[in-house]
Design a protein around this motif. Structure first.
Motif, PDB file in Angstrom:
ATOM      1  N   THR A   1      38.413  44.687  41.983  1.00 28.58           N
ATOM      2  CA  THR A   1      38.566  43.330  41.453  1.00 28.58           C
ATOM      3  C   THR A   1      37.770  43.268  40.155  1.00 28.58           C
ATOM      4  N   TRP A   2      38.467  43.039  39.061  1.00 28.76           N
ATOM      5  CA  TRP A   2      37.819  42.998  37.754  1.00 28.76           C
ATOM      6  C   TRP A   2      37.147  41.632  37.553  1.00 28.76           C
ATOM      7  N   ALA A   3      35.995  41.635  36.906  1.00 27.62           N
ATOM      8  CA  ALA A   3      35.261  40.391  36.648  1.00 27.62           C
ATOM      9  C   ALA A   3      34.767  40.383  35.206  1.00 27.62           C
ATOM     10  N   TRP A   4      34.897  39.228  34.540  1.00 26.23           N
ATOM     11  CA  TRP A   4      34.387  39.101  33.169  1.00 26.23           C
ATOM     12  C   TRP A   4      34.145  37.629  32.855  1.00 26.23           C
ATOM     13  N   LEU A   5      33.396  37.405  31.798  1.00 27.83           N
ATOM     14  CA  LEU A   5      33.069  36.047  31.366  1.00 27.83           C
ATOM     15  C   LEU A   5      33.683  35.758  30.009  1.00 27.83           C
ATOM     16  N   ASP A   6      34.097  34.512  29.844  1.00 29.01           N
ATOM     17  CA  ASP A   6      34.612  34.047  28.569  1.00 29.01           C
ATOM     18  C   ASP A   6      33.516  34.178  27.509  1.00 29.01           C
ATOM     19  N   GLU A   7      33.885  34.634  26.335  1.00 34.13           N
ATOM     20  CA  GLU A   7      32.886  34.822  25.280  1.00 34.13           C
ATOM     21  C   GLU A   7      32.194  33.517  24.885  1.00 34.13           C
TER      22      GLU A   7
ATOM     23  N   ILE B   1      30.351  40.241  28.690  1.00 37.48           N
ATOM     24  CA  ILE B   1      30.058  40.786  30.009  1.00 37.48           C
ATOM     25  C   ILE B   1      31.381  41.114  30.685  1.00 37.48           C
ATOM     26  N   GLY B   2      31.534  42.352  31.104  1.00 38.26           N
ATOM     27  CA  GLY B   2      32.775  42.766  31.736  1.00 38.26           C
ATOM     28  C   GLY B   2      33.894  42.946  30.732  1.00 38.26           C
ATOM     29  N   GLU B   3      35.052  43.257  31.243  1.00 33.94           N
ATOM     30  CA  GLU B   3      36.224  43.502  30.400  1.00 33.94           C
ATOM     31  C   GLU B   3      37.442  42.872  31.047  1.00 33.94           C
ATOM     32  N   PRO B   4      38.214  42.107  30.283  1.00 27.55           N
ATOM     33  CA  PRO B   4      39.411  41.495  30.861  1.00 27.55           C
ATOM     34  C   PRO B   4      40.388  42.561  31.371  1.00 27.55           C
ATOM     35  N   TYR B   5      40.991  42.286  32.498  1.00 26.94           N
ATOM     36  CA  TYR B   5      42.000  43.208  33.037  1.00 26.94           C
ATOM     37  C   TYR B   5      43.266  43.104  32.193  1.00 26.94           C
ATOM     38  N   ALA B   6      43.893  44.241  31.986  1.00 28.16           N
ATOM     39  CA  ALA B   6      45.156  44.291  31.247  1.00 28.16           C
ATOM     40  C   ALA B   6      46.134  45.198  31.991  1.00 28.16           C
ATOM     41  N   LYS B   7      47.373  44.955  31.802  1.00 28.35           N
ATOM     42  CA  LYS B   7      48.419  45.740  32.455  1.00 28.35           C
ATOM     43  C   LYS B   7      48.226  47.224  32.144  1.00 28.35           C
ATOM     44  N   GLY B   8      48.352  48.032  33.178  1.00 28.80           N
ATOM     45  CA  GLY B   8      48.184  49.473  33.007  1.00 28.80           C
ATOM     46  C   GLY B   8      46.809  49.974  33.379  1.00 28.80           C
TER      47      GLY B   8
ATOM     48  N   GLY C   1      44.558  51.616  37.791  1.00 26.30           N
ATOM     49  CA  GLY C   1      43.905  52.816  38.317  1.00 26.30           C
ATOM     50  C   GLY C   1      42.530  53.063  37.741  1.00 26.30           C
ATOM     51  N   GLU C   2      42.064  52.199  36.850  1.00 30.59           N
ATOM     52  CA  GLU C   2      40.768  52.392  36.209  1.00 30.59           C
ATOM     53  C   GLU C   2      39.666  51.647  36.965  1.00 30.59           C
ATOM     54  N   THR C   3      38.431  52.066  36.722  1.00 29.93           N
ATOM     55  CA  THR C   3      37.276  51.379  37.294  1.00 29.93           C
ATOM     56  C   THR C   3      36.747  50.367  36.284  1.00 29.93           C
ATOM     57  N   PRO C   4      36.638  49.108  36.641  1.00 29.11           N
ATOM     58  CA  PRO C   4      36.158  48.100  35.687  1.00 29.11           C
ATOM     59  C   PRO C   4      34.674  48.272  35.397  1.00 29.11           C
ATOM     60  N   PRO C   5      34.215  47.864  34.216  1.00 24.46           N
ATOM     61  CA  PRO C   5      32.774  47.923  33.922  1.00 24.46           C
ATOM     62  C   PRO C   5      31.980  46.899  34.722  1.00 24.46           C
ATOM     63  N   CYS C   6      32.676  45.881  35.229  1.00 20.88           N
ATOM     64  CA  CYS C   6      32.028  44.834  36.038  1.00 20.88           C
ATOM     65  C   CYS C   6      33.030  44.372  37.084  1.00 20.88           C
ATOM     66  N   GLY C   7      32.655  44.493  38.350  1.00 16.99           N
ATOM     67  CA  GLY C   7      33.601  44.076  39.383  1.00 16.99           C
ATOM     68  C   GLY C   7      33.144  44.405  40.782  1.00 16.99           C
ATOM     69  N   ILE C   8      34.080  44.308  41.720  1.00 17.37           N
ATOM     70  CA  ILE C   8      33.795  44.502  43.140  1.00 17.37           C
ATOM     71  C   ILE C   8      34.973  45.226  43.793  1.00 17.37           C
TER      72      ILE C   8
END
Length: 362
Positions: A229-235, A290-297, A300-307
């Motif tokens: 589960t990707w997590a990020w904050l609005d700039e 903080i974190g990186e928004p999820y994008a299509k594709g 299979g990647e590991t998010p920099p911030c998530g669960i």
């Protein structure tokens, strides 16, 4: 409290009664909340000349910037459990003529009440002598006619309770009788709780209202077991926020501004059956975000911030807590640069449902 070593009464309770009867403690002032985007401020100022004679100023703190409404505490919790704002303080209260009018009328009224004898009556008499006849105690000088001949050259200071302090004994501990301070001079050293810029900074911290922390998630509310589960904050969250506390009366003016800057985000998944990314749950600010928004594709990647949840929530929801840590510092009267304070945090909870991945067996 007025101690027995400073009074011939030998009764702290009696002088405590004097203070409660005279009701000399002035209220704390507050400000309405501020629109973060517009950067405006609203301030409720202190007093004004009450009767046209002498100087009057309520012993109030004026708040502006990002502060909570109506003097209430803000939404910031100190990361240091041992850090607390001042429970009470001494601040300018009234000029000599106004103080004489208020004090002498109160004393006359109380002394004329039935049964005002014993320690209470003696305390009132000593208080009257203290302000009218230059009657002093061991380390407390008396005043001749309430210092009226020095009106405009200084002010009487009085204790102010912090209305946001829950402990009654702490809140009422600044209970010395009002004392005189010349304009431009510091209060006597023994009044350790006399207001300072550092204390104002702590009060601004206590009243600070920071933007809410809502973490963007992908998937948003329903996620799958063993999928990140990707997590990020609005700039927009990363703008610094400021709150200012000030006292500005004739002959005395100090101010302090407390500044908060986002520092890191900590995720708590709401269950032990989960893995946080990074492993300690703390997502630092990198390149202003903080974190990186999820994008299509990126499935299979590991998010920099998530669960990664390891077990289904069984149709229920899990409380995902996101705590944003803010770096706090202050500047104020007499300070050359910013001074660090304990980090502050605000926390928000979002409900997450975790489902098993459905598979088809052939």
């Amino acid at each position: 409290m007025i101690s027995t070593r400073r009074t011939a009464l030998g009764s702290t309770a009696a002088l405590t009664l004097v203070l409660s009867l005279l009701s000399l403690t002035a209220p704390d002032a507050a400000a309405d909340p501020v629109d973060y985007d517009k950067g405006g401020s609203q301030t409720e100022t202190g007093g004004s000349d009450s009767n046209g004679s002498g100087i009057y100023a309520a012993a109030s703190v004026q708040y502006s910037g990002a502060v909570a409404k109506s003097g209430g505490a803000g939404n910031v919790s100190s990361a240091d459990v041992n850090w607390t704002p001042p429970s009470c303080w001494y601040a300018p209260y009234m000029g000599a003529k106004d103080f004489k009018k208020k004090m002498s009328e109160s004393l006359k009224s109380q002394m004329g009440k039935p049964g005002m004898t014993g320690h209470a009556g003696a305390a009132l008499s000593e208080t009257q002598r203290h302000y009218e006849d230059d009657y002093g105690w061991t380390d407390t000088p008396g005043y001749k006619d309430y210092n009226v001949d020095k009106d405009g050259e200084g002010m009487f200071w009085a204790g102010v309770e912090n209305p946001n302090e829950p402990d009654y004994l702490k809140r009422t501990s600044c209970s010395e009788l009002p004392f005189w301070v010349d304009n431009g001079e510091a209060p006597p050293a023994r009044y350790e709780q006399a207001i300072t810029p550092e204390m104002l900074a702590a009060l601004a911290y206590q009243h600070m209202e920071l933007p809410g922390t809502k973490v963007t998630l992908a998937p948003e509310a329903i996620t799958k077991v063993n999928l990140p589960t990707w997590a990020w904050l609005d700039e927009a969250v990363f703008d610094e926020v400021q709150a200012t506390a000030a006292i500005n009366v004739p002959g005395f003016a100090i101010t302090a501004t407390t500044t908060a800057k986002p520092k890191s985000l900590t995720l708590s998944p709401g269950t032990a059956d989960a893995t946080t990314i990074p492993a300690n749950g703390g997502c630092p600010i990198v390149n202003g975000k903080i974190g990186e928004p999820y994008a299509k594709g990126k499935a299979g990647e590991t998010p920099p911030c998530g669960i990664i949840y390891r077990r289904s929530s069984g149709g229920a929801t899990l409380p995902l807590k996101a705590a944003l840590t803010w770096e706090i510092s202050w500047t104020g009267t007499g300070q050359a640069g910013a001074i660090g304070m304990p980090d502050g945090t605000i926390e928000a909870t979002q409900n997450i449902t975790v489902e098993e991945i459905q598979s088809v067996n052939r």
